[in-house]
Motif scaffolding. Structure first.
Motif, PDB file in Angstrom:
ATOM      1  N   ARG A 211       1.086  -1.251   0.021  1.00 26.26           N
ATOM      2  CA  ARG A 211      -0.102  -0.017   0.084  1.00 26.26           C
ATOM      3  C   ARG A 211       0.722   1.314   0.074  1.00 26.26           C
ATOM      4  O   ARG A 211       0.226   2.305  -0.254  1.00 26.26           O
ATOM      5  N   VAL A 212       2.000   1.267   0.207  1.00 27.76           N
ATOM      6  CA  VAL A 212       3.012   2.157   0.340  1.00 27.76           C
ATOM      7  C   VAL A 212       2.996   2.988  -1.001  1.00 27.76           C
ATOM      8  O   VAL A 212       3.603   1.977  -1.907  1.00 27.76           O
ATOM      9  N   PRO A 213       2.851   4.103  -1.277  1.00 32.60           N
ATOM     10  CA  PRO A 213       3.205   4.617  -2.713  1.00 32.60           C
ATOM     11  C   PRO A 213       4.714   4.888  -2.947  1.00 32.60           C
ATOM     12  O   PRO A 213       5.236   5.947  -2.355  1.00 32.60           O
ATOM     13  N   TYR A 214       5.238   4.177  -4.005  1.00 37.80           N
ATOM     14  CA  TYR A 214       6.780   4.304  -4.086  1.00 37.80           C
ATOM     15  C   TYR A 214       6.910   5.067  -5.520  1.00 37.80           C
ATOM     16  O   TYR A 214       5.917   4.880  -6.576  1.00 37.80           O
ATOM     17  N   PHE A 215       7.913   5.855  -5.687  1.00 37.81           N
ATOM     18  CA  PHE A 215       8.186   6.396  -7.137  1.00 37.81           C
ATOM     19  C   PHE A 215       8.654   5.050  -7.944  1.00 37.81           C
ATOM     20  O   PHE A 215       9.315   4.205  -7.234  1.00 37.81           O
ATOM     21  N   ASP A 216       8.143   5.049  -9.059  1.00 38.47           N
ATOM     22  CA  ASP A 216       8.256   3.935  -9.805  1.00 38.47           C
ATOM     23  C   ASP A 216       9.788   3.606 -10.316  1.00 38.47           C
ATOM     24  O   ASP A 216      10.366   2.650 -10.181  1.00 38.47           O
ATOM     25  N   GLU A 217      10.469   4.917 -10.082  1.00 38.75           N
ATOM     26  CA  GLU A 217      11.822   4.688 -10.499  1.00 38.75           C
ATOM     27  C   GLU A 217      12.658   4.299  -9.257  1.00 38.75           C
ATOM     28  O   GLU A 217      13.539   3.655  -9.337  1.00 38.75           O
ATOM     29  N   ALA A 218      12.136   4.661  -7.935  1.00 40.22           N
ATOM     30  CA  ALA A 218      12.676   4.014  -6.757  1.00 40.22           C
ATOM     31  C   ALA A 218      12.613   2.532  -6.836  1.00 40.22           C
ATOM     32  O   ALA A 218      13.554   2.004  -6.204  1.00 40.22           O
ATOM     33  N   VAL A 219      11.479   1.705  -7.110  1.00 35.42           N
ATOM     34  CA  VAL A 219      11.452   0.481  -7.446  1.00 35.42           C
ATOM     35  C   VAL A 219      12.299  -0.034  -8.169  1.00 35.42           C
ATOM     36  O   VAL A 219      13.252  -1.006  -7.829  1.00 35.42           O
ATOM     37  N   ARG A 220      12.599   0.570  -9.351  1.00 35.31           N
ATOM     38  CA  ARG A 220      13.545  -0.045 -10.509  1.00 35.31           C
ATOM     39  C   ARG A 220      14.984   0.294  -9.597  1.00 35.31           C
ATOM     40  O   ARG A 220      15.629  -0.939 -10.024  1.00 35.31           O
ATOM     41  N   LEU A 221      15.451   1.167  -9.070  1.00 38.22           N
ATOM     42  CA  LEU A 221      16.551   1.243  -8.574  1.00 38.22           C
ATOM     43  C   LEU A 221      17.189   0.603  -7.314  1.00 38.22           C
ATOM     44  O   LEU A 221      17.994  -0.082  -7.393  1.00 38.22           O
ATOM     45  N   ALA A 222      15.983   0.386  -6.456  1.00 38.77           N
ATOM     46  CA  ALA A 222      16.108  -0.491  -5.353  1.00 38.77           C
ATOM     47  C   ALA A 222      16.442  -1.826  -5.750  1.00 38.77           C
ATOM     48  O   ALA A 222      17.157  -2.481  -5.148  1.00 38.77           O
ATOM     49  N   GLU A 223      15.734  -2.338  -6.715  1.00 41.69           N
ATOM     50  CA  GLU A 223      15.975  -3.553  -7.295  1.00 41.69           C
ATOM     51  C   GLU A 223      17.241  -4.048  -7.943  1.00 41.69           C
ATOM     52  O   GLU A 223      17.568  -5.089  -7.867  1.00 41.69           O
ATOM     53  N   ARG A 224      18.034  -2.584  -8.191  1.00 35.77           N
ATOM     54  CA  ARG A 224      19.352  -3.054  -8.602  1.00 35.77           C
ATOM     55  C   ARG A 224      20.336  -2.703  -7.472  1.00 35.77           C
ATOM     56  O   ARG A 224      21.490  -2.245  -7.896  1.00 35.77           O
ATOM     57  N   ASP A 225      19.840  -2.531  -6.361  1.00 37.92           N
ATOM     58  CA  ASP A 225      20.617  -2.206  -5.073  1.00 37.92           C
ATOM     59  C   ASP A 225      21.297  -0.794  -4.995  1.00 37.92           C
ATOM     60  O   ASP A 225      22.272  -0.590  -4.673  1.00 37.92           O
ATOM     61  N   ILE A 226      20.652   0.160  -5.714  1.00 38.76           N
ATOM     62  CA  ILE A 226      20.947   1.562  -5.618  1.00 38.76           C
ATOM     63  C   ILE A 226      20.232   2.144  -4.380  1.00 38.76           C
ATOM     64  O   ILE A 226      19.092   2.308  -4.256  1.00 38.76           O
ATOM     65  N   ALA A 227      21.218   2.660  -3.622  1.00 39.81           N
ATOM     66  CA  ALA A 227      20.438   3.357  -2.248  1.00 39.81           C
ATOM     67  C   ALA A 227      21.519   4.268  -1.615  1.00 39.81           C
ATOM     68  O   ALA A 227      22.694   3.840  -1.716  1.00 39.81           O
ATOM     69  N   PRO A 228      21.263   5.251  -1.109  1.00 38.61           N
ATOM     70  CA  PRO A 228      22.498   6.068  -0.254  1.00 38.61           C
ATOM     71  C   PRO A 228      22.565   5.492   0.842  1.00 38.61           C
ATOM     72  O   PRO A 228      21.768   4.779   1.608  1.00 38.61           O
ATOM     73  N   GLY A 229      23.597   6.203   1.569  1.00 40.95           N
ATOM     74  CA  GLY A 229      24.268   5.539   2.743  1.00 40.95           C
ATOM     75  C   GLY A 229      23.275   5.743   4.061  1.00 40.95           C
ATOM     76  O   GLY A 229      23.134   4.963   4.832  1.00 40.95           O
ATOM     77  N   GLY A 230      22.677   6.741   3.940  1.00 37.83           N
ATOM     78  CA  GLY A 230      21.656   7.266   4.854  1.00 37.83           C
ATOM     79  C   GLY A 230      20.412   6.267   4.990  1.00 37.83           C
ATOM     80  O   GLY A 230      20.013   5.932   6.059  1.00 37.83           O
ATOM     81  N   THR A 231      19.950   5.806   3.827  1.00 38.12           N
ATOM     82  CA  THR A 231      18.892   4.852   4.015  1.00 38.12           C
ATOM     83  C   THR A 231      19.396   3.678   4.139  1.00 38.12           C
ATOM     84  O   THR A 231      18.665   2.769   5.192  1.00 38.12           O
ATOM     85  N   LEU A 232      20.460   3.040   3.898  1.00 39.62           N
ATOM     86  CA  LEU A 232      20.969   1.715   4.294  1.00 39.62           C
ATOM     87  C   LEU A 232      21.513   1.700   6.190  1.00 39.62           C
ATOM     88  O   LEU A 232      21.357   0.902   6.577  1.00 39.62           O
TER      89      LEU A 232
END
Length: 309
Positions: A211-232
């Motif tokens: 139910r959480v609304p994500y940016f479509d691009e965030a989904v694509r990038l997260a699936e490719r293990d793209i994330a900033p240090g603050g998030t991790l």
């Protein structure tokens, strides 16, 4: 009201009818366009006042900027972006302070007003409250993708528009409807800011990742293990208080901990007013996603957030 419950802003009572709300925030450029950077910095700084249920009235800018003359045209654009966004919010910019810095940083200190009996602090969530989110999640992940040259201009425009959007009207609507409390989603991510309210209110919650609304691009990038240090870092810090169901993917876990810039309001509203709140927000083209609920009764567990698919 100080920092004991990790509230979004400080509040100081002046009279029985008037209290002032204080907050401040600044950061390095989140987008390349200087005007948009100034506007986002202003919207982000105002958001804490709106989350507390206050009315922002005045601000001081805080600018840490390079002294190289080549950067001067960008300074004007950054300042103008902030001024225009403050004007949109009906907030006066009455001064500020500037220092030299190699890396630009910009933001505001904001003053607001609120009735002492109407403060939406973190200790006021109630069992059974519905959780309503007013902006998409994923600004940190998408910003990282943009810096790596992995995103289109359309993605950049969508992200910029979301971060520059004021939470003012959403705040006004939630006050008109009557809610338990609210917080804005910024650097600690959805899970982190939710947990601050749950800790102060001595409650637990259930979220639904689908139910959480994500940016479509965030989904694509997260699936490719793209994330900033603050998030991790958020994921590591908050993981001990979360119980993930088997259906929640690793990328969803990252996104729900994504460090946001100028994110939306997370509103805690009694169930009987949920539909009215959602309808009122949607009528003004404001996202209103029912992403979960505060548990009616606490479960015997050291976990604060139970996440299901």
């Amino acid at each position: 009201m100080g920092s004991s419950n990790s509230d979004d802003a400080g509040v100081y009572k002046i009279t029985n009818d008037v209290a002032v709300v204080f907050t401040t925030d600044f950061f390095t450029p989140i987008v390349d366009d200087p005007y948009s950077f100034g506007a986002i910095a202003a919207a982000n700084s105002l958001s804490d006042v709106y989350a507390m249920g206050g009315r922002a009235i005045a601000s001081l800018n805080m600018a840490m900027l390079p002294s190289d003359s080549k950067f001067f045209p960008y300074i004007r654009q950054i300042m103008q972006g902030g001024i225009d966004k403050m004007k949109e919010a009906g907030v006066s910019v009455i001064g500020g302070h500037t220092v030299k810095d190699k890396e630009p940083k910009f933001g505001y200190a904001v003053l607001g007003l609120i009735h002492p009996d109407k403060i939406l602090d973190n200790a006021k969530a109630k069992p059974g409250d519905a959780l309503i989110l007013t902006k998409k999640i994923g600004t940190g992940i998408v910003s990282t993708g943009i810096k790596a040259g992995m995103c289109s201009n359309a993605v950049i425009e969508e992200l910029t528009s979301s971060m520059a959007a004021l939470n003012k009207r959403a705040s006004e609507i939630m006050l008109e409807i009557g809610v338990s409390t609210a917080t804005d989603i910024t650097g600690f991510g959805l899970i982190g800011h939710l947990s601050e309210v749950l800790n102060a209110s001595k409650c637990q919650s259930r979220l639904y990742s689908s139910r959480v609304p994500y940016f479509d691009e965030a989904v694509r990038l997260a699936e490719r293990d793209i994330a900033p240090g603050g998030t991790l870092g958020n994921l590591k810090i908050y993981n001990p208080i979360i119980e993930w169901s088997k259906g929640v993917t690793d990328s969803e876990q990252v996104m729900m901990n994504d460090a946001q810039t100028s994110g939306g309001l997370l509103i805690f509203v009694p169930q009987e007013r949920k539909d009215k709140l959602v309808g009122a927000l949607q009528k003004e083209n404001i996202l209103a996603a029912h992403i979960g609920d505060v548990l009616s009764e606490n479960i015997k567990s050291d976990k604060k957030v139970f996440v299901e698919k």
